[in-house]
Design an enzyme around this catalytic site. Structure first.
Site, short mmCIF file in Angstrom:
data_model
loop_
_atom_site.label_atom_id
_atom_site.label_comp_id
_atom_site.label_asym_id
_atom_site.label_seq_id
_atom_site.Cartn_x
_atom_site.Cartn_y
_atom_site.Cartn_z
N HIS A 62 0.83 -1.20 0.00
CA HIS A 62 0.00 0.00 0.00
C HIS A 62 0.87 1.26 0.00
O HIS A 62 1.67 1.47 0.90
CB HIS A 62 -0.90 -0.01 1.24
CG HIS A 62 -1.84 1.13 1.34
ND1 HIS A 62 -1.69 2.12 2.29
CD2 HIS A 62 -2.94 1.45 0.62
CE1 HIS A 62 -2.67 2.99 2.16
NE2 HIS A 62 -3.44 2.61 1.16
N HIS A 113 -1.17 10.52 -2.82
CA HIS A 113 -2.49 10.26 -2.26
C HIS A 113 -3.33 11.52 -2.08
O HIS A 113 -4.48 11.59 -2.51
CB HIS A 113 -2.36 9.55 -0.91
CG HIS A 113 -3.68 9.30 -0.26
ND1 HIS A 113 -4.25 10.18 0.65
CD2 HIS A 113 -4.56 8.26 -0.37
CE1 HIS A 113 -5.41 9.71 1.05
NE2 HIS A 113 -5.62 8.55 0.46
#
Length: 265
Positions: free
Chosen positions: A19, A61
């Site tokens: 991740h 992100h």
């Protein structure tokens, strides 16, 4: 065992996803993090994309640079020449997705499209790079995920959006006759190849045997994010999930290896 519906998923399950490259040390979504994950044997890497004001796709992100870099401002409002000067944790540059696809040609990427402006540049990049078989596109926006499928067709792997997940959850309870379920069920019947969800949401358990059974009945793999605790990893694997996303790449590798389920790249 469910049938693999797209080459992206052609790897023994359970799939291990790094991740943001393995974000536990604060170097999330950097080339350094992804290099470390690949060196550890990870084939599946998760990232996010935003488009700069001049259309460059940045693996990052947040909508703004403020949280994890030494710079400030919204990526979508800044040109690449400004964004490229930002440093994650004060030292690591932000990579372009195009650079990552080139540097890691064997890696499979799970890409969360964070803004509408990033969608068409992403599809153009996948077309240019011939990377359809190694990228899965996801988005919290059901409309954005549907638009991606409409523009790219079956060559693009996608995960369900929020409405599709809600419809799948209702179906898992056997409420197929509810009008709401029929409405949301349309999203489930589209061409998504997987569903990517947290184990729990707002204190409510999402991933349970009923949910897994419903997903698998629709030919969808279930990938769970973001799991950093070894005991929770074990529990989810015991349930039969098809993939786990983690910030702690060493922990997940150890858990899978202990079960004889670690299949490195």
């Amino acid at each position: 065992m469910i049938t693999v519906r797209h080459p992206y998923l052609d790897h023994p399950a359970p799939l291990a996803f790094a991740h943001r490259g393995g974000a536990a040390d604060g170097l999330e979504n950097t080339a350094t993090a992804f290099r470390r994950a690949v060196a550890a044997g990870y084939r599946y890497l998760e990232t996010d994309v935003h488009a700069t004001s001049d259309g460059k796709l940045v693996a990052f992100h947040d909508a703004t640079l403020d949280r994890v870099t030494d710079a400030r401002g919204a990526i979508g409002a800044l040109p690449w020449r400004s964004v490229r000067r930002a440093r994650v944790a004060g030292r690591e540059p932000l990579p372009l997705l195009e650079e990552l696809l080139e540097e890691f040609p064997q890696a499979h990427w799970n890409v969360d499209v964070k803004a509408e402006a990033a969608l068409e540049p992403l599809l153009a990049l996948l077309r240019r790079a011939g990377a359809w078989d190694r990228v899965c596109v996801g988005s919290f926006s059901e409309a954005r995920a549907a638009r991606a499928r409409r523009l790219a067709g079956v060559r693009l792997a996608t995960s369900l959006g929020v409405r599709g997940v809600a419809g799948l959850r209702l179906r898992s309870y056997g409420r197929g006759r509810l009008p709401l379920d029929r409405l949301l069920g349309a999203a489930v019947r589209r061409d998504a190849v997987c569903v990517q969800v947290p184990a729990r949401q707002s204190g409510v358990r999402v991933v349970d045997p009923l949910f897994l059974r419903a997903a698998h009945a629709h030919g969808l793999q279930v990938h769970v994010w973001t799991v950093n605790d070894a005991r929770q990893m074990e529990s989810l694997l015991d349930l039969g999930v098809d993939g786990i996303m983690t910030d702690r790449i060493e922990t997940l590798r150890t858990v899978l290896a202990g079960r004889g389920a670690w299949v490195p790249a």
